[in-house]
Design a protein around this motif. Structure first.
Motif, short mmCIF file in Angstrom:
data_model
loop_
_atom_site.label_atom_id
_atom_site.label_comp_id
_atom_site.label_asym_id
_atom_site.label_seq_id
_atom_site.Cartn_x
_atom_site.Cartn_y
_atom_site.Cartn_z
N VAL A 268 -4.25 38.76 -18.54
CA VAL A 268 -4.15 40.11 -17.98
C VAL A 268 -3.80 40.08 -16.49
O VAL A 268 -3.86 41.11 -15.82
N ASN A 269 -3.38 38.92 -15.98
CA ASN A 269 -2.99 38.81 -14.58
C ASN A 269 -1.55 39.28 -14.40
O ASN A 269 -0.66 38.53 -14.00
N THR A 270 -1.33 40.54 -14.74
CA THR A 270 -0.04 41.21 -14.56
C THR A 270 -0.33 42.66 -14.19
O THR A 270 -1.48 43.07 -14.08
N GLU A 271 0.73 43.44 -14.04
CA GLU A 271 0.53 44.85 -13.71
C GLU A 271 -0.23 45.60 -14.80
O GLU A 271 -0.81 46.67 -14.55
N ILE A 272 -0.27 45.07 -16.05
CA ILE A 272 -1.02 45.74 -17.12
C ILE A 272 -2.50 45.85 -16.78
O ILE A 272 -3.21 46.71 -17.29
N PRO B 133 -0.29 45.05 -25.70
CA PRO B 133 0.22 45.42 -24.37
C PRO B 133 1.36 46.43 -24.44
O PRO B 133 1.47 47.31 -23.57
N LEU B 134 2.20 46.34 -25.46
CA LEU B 134 3.35 47.25 -25.53
C LEU B 134 2.94 48.67 -25.86
O LEU B 134 3.71 49.61 -25.64
N ARG B 135 1.75 48.85 -26.37
CA ARG B 135 1.25 50.20 -26.66
C ARG B 135 1.09 51.01 -25.38
O ARG B 135 1.19 52.24 -25.37
N TYR B 136 0.84 50.30 -24.25
CA TYR B 136 0.51 50.97 -22.99
C TYR B 136 1.46 50.66 -21.85
O TYR B 136 1.45 51.37 -20.84
N ARG B 137 2.29 49.64 -21.98
CA ARG B 137 3.08 49.16 -20.85
C ARG B 137 3.98 50.23 -20.25
O ARG B 137 4.17 50.28 -19.02
N GLU B 138 4.53 51.13 -21.07
CA GLU B 138 5.47 52.13 -20.55
C GLU B 138 4.79 53.13 -19.62
O GLU B 138 5.48 53.85 -18.88
N LEU B 139 3.46 53.17 -19.62
CA LEU B 139 2.75 54.09 -18.73
C LEU B 139 2.80 53.63 -17.28
O LEU B 139 2.58 54.43 -16.36
N ARG C 73 11.85 59.44 -10.72
CA ARG C 73 11.13 59.18 -11.96
C ARG C 73 9.72 59.76 -11.85
O ARG C 73 9.10 59.68 -10.81
N ARG C 74 9.26 60.34 -12.96
CA ARG C 74 7.91 60.89 -12.96
C ARG C 74 6.90 59.75 -12.87
O ARG C 74 6.97 58.77 -13.62
N LEU C 75 5.96 59.88 -11.95
CA LEU C 75 4.92 58.89 -11.78
C LEU C 75 3.81 59.12 -12.80
O LEU C 75 3.20 60.18 -12.84
N ILE C 76 3.59 58.13 -13.64
CA ILE C 76 2.42 58.14 -14.51
C ILE C 76 1.38 57.19 -13.94
O ILE C 76 0.28 57.59 -13.58
N LYS C 77 1.74 55.92 -13.83
CA LYS C 77 0.83 54.94 -13.25
C LYS C 77 1.56 54.13 -12.19
O LYS C 77 2.62 53.55 -12.46
N LEU C 78 0.98 54.09 -11.00
CA LEU C 78 1.47 53.25 -9.92
C LEU C 78 0.66 51.97 -9.89
O LEU C 78 -0.56 51.99 -9.75
N ALA C 79 1.35 50.82 -10.05
CA ALA C 79 0.71 49.51 -9.93
C ALA C 79 1.19 48.87 -8.64
O ALA C 79 2.39 48.80 -8.38
#
Length: 380
Positions: free
Chosen positions: A128-132, A326-332, A360-366
């Protein structure tokens, strides 16, 4: 010369990247280096002045690497360990990461004795050491809420809110509530609807929170159990609560996950202390959770619950879910930026209600804090 590090700081009515002195951990304290940190809806409310949280450095979602440890720190938290910090202390209100103590939007963070000794620093798998990882804490919050709602075996789930919590909820709901549950996602804006149309979730009904949306809710079956998750900012929660109470006709249970001002009162529930109900469950305690059944002024019964923070188990479960799907949520995660870019975006969010960043609409900023190097000592 004392070491220093870079931090995104709210000061003098603006947000800037500034140098901060790097602390040295005392007994039972930890110094960690954030790797990824997320900006959540609560953080945006702080930036816009809707909340008065005092810390100049926000951010409570993400992962970090242990840099150094004071004596007495458990061996599982040796330097180099990847960790997340549970931001909510069940028993110590003086520790609320990114709210009343300095948060993760900086290159070094001191984790105080109270949090370390209470086990709020959790070792993580490197996967999980990524933007996820910026979705770890919000997913844990959503899973906690959905599990509480699942106890009522709802036929329908209505999620109010098209920020990251709402979008996580409609993606996590099927696994926790079952494939036969109807899922309705109520959106605040047309832009939010457009984003969902371009990022569809199978079997989710997307509805705009307007007159037609209210009518849609009123036409749902009257003989069903309906669960409502209010994934809403502080200035929208009461409106969405009243929409649900006015229009949903089935057996009703509502999770007050969204923000509430300390004096919040619903005209349909004038004698109900909504902030008290929302805060009754803190960091996964008590178990079973407090749930309160009340009646509206029109005689409709509704079960209300709420929660602040999660237990460590919820964070572990969320980490497992992100690892598995991870792909279930990555697009957020719509924007991945540096500390300097984050400060610029935070200034934009503070000055406007608009959530469109770089067209682009901001959903999640990492925020990727810094490359992994120089893990011992200060940042420079």
């Amino acid at each position: 010369m004392r070491a220093s590090h870079r931090a995104v700081v709210r000061a003098n009515r603006t947000i800037s990247v500034l140098k901060r002195p790097t602390p040295i951990p005392n007994d039972y304290e930890l110094l960690v280096a954030p790797l990824y940190a997320g900006l959540c809806g609560t953080d945006i409310q702080i930036l816009r002045g809707l909340r008065s949280d005092p810390t100049p450095i926000i951010g409570h979602e993400g992962v970090a690497r242990v840099v150094s440890a004071g004596s007495g720190v458990p061996e599982r938290l040796t330097p180099g360990t990847l960790v997340c910090i549970n931001p909510t202390h069940r028993d110590d209100p003086s520790f609320l990461l990114g709210h009343n103590v300095d948060g993760l939007l900086q290159e070094r963070v001191l984790i105080p004795r109270s949090a370390v000794c209470n086990g709020l620093v959790l070792p993580l798998c490197e996967i999980v050491n990524t933007e996820i990882s910026t979705l770890l804490e919000p997913l844990a919050v959503v899973q906690y809420g959905l599990r509480l709602l699942a106890e009522h075996r709802p036929h329908t789930l209505v999620v109010f809110g098209d920020g990251v919590i709402g979008h996580i909820a409609v993606r996590a709901a099927v696994e926790l509530l079952g494939v036969t549950t109807r899922i309705v996602h109520m959106h605040h804006t047309k832009r939010g609807m457009d984003w969902s149309s371009n990022h569809p979730v199978p079997a989710v009904h997307c509805v705009l929170h307007d007159t037609k949306g209210a009518q849609f809710l009123s036409e749902l079956p009257a003989d069903e159990r309906v669960a409502v998750l209010l994934a809403t900012p502080r200035d929208a929660t009461l409106l969405c609560l009243d929409t649900a109470l006015h229009n949903l006709r089935g057996e009703l249970v509502i999770d007050l996950l969204g923000g509430l001002s300390p004096d919040a009162v619903s005209p349909l529930l004038p004698d109900v202390n909504l902030p008290q109900i929302r805060a009754a469950n803190c960091a996964g305690s008590p178990n079973p959770a407090v749930q309160v059944t009340v009646s509206t002024i029109t005689g409709t019964k509704v079960c209300l619950m709420g929660h602040r923070g999660v237990a460590n188990k919820h964070l572990s479960d969320a980490a497992a879910e992100l690892t598995k799907h991870p792909l279930r949520y990555r697009e957020l995660i719509t924007h991945v930026v540096s500390l300097d870019e984050a400060a610029n975006i935070m200034r934009q969010l503070a000055a406007s209600r608009d959530r469109v960043i770089d067209d682009r609409r901001l959903i999640k900023l990492a925020v990727q804090i810094a490359p992994e190097h120089n893990l011992v000592g200060g940042a420079g």
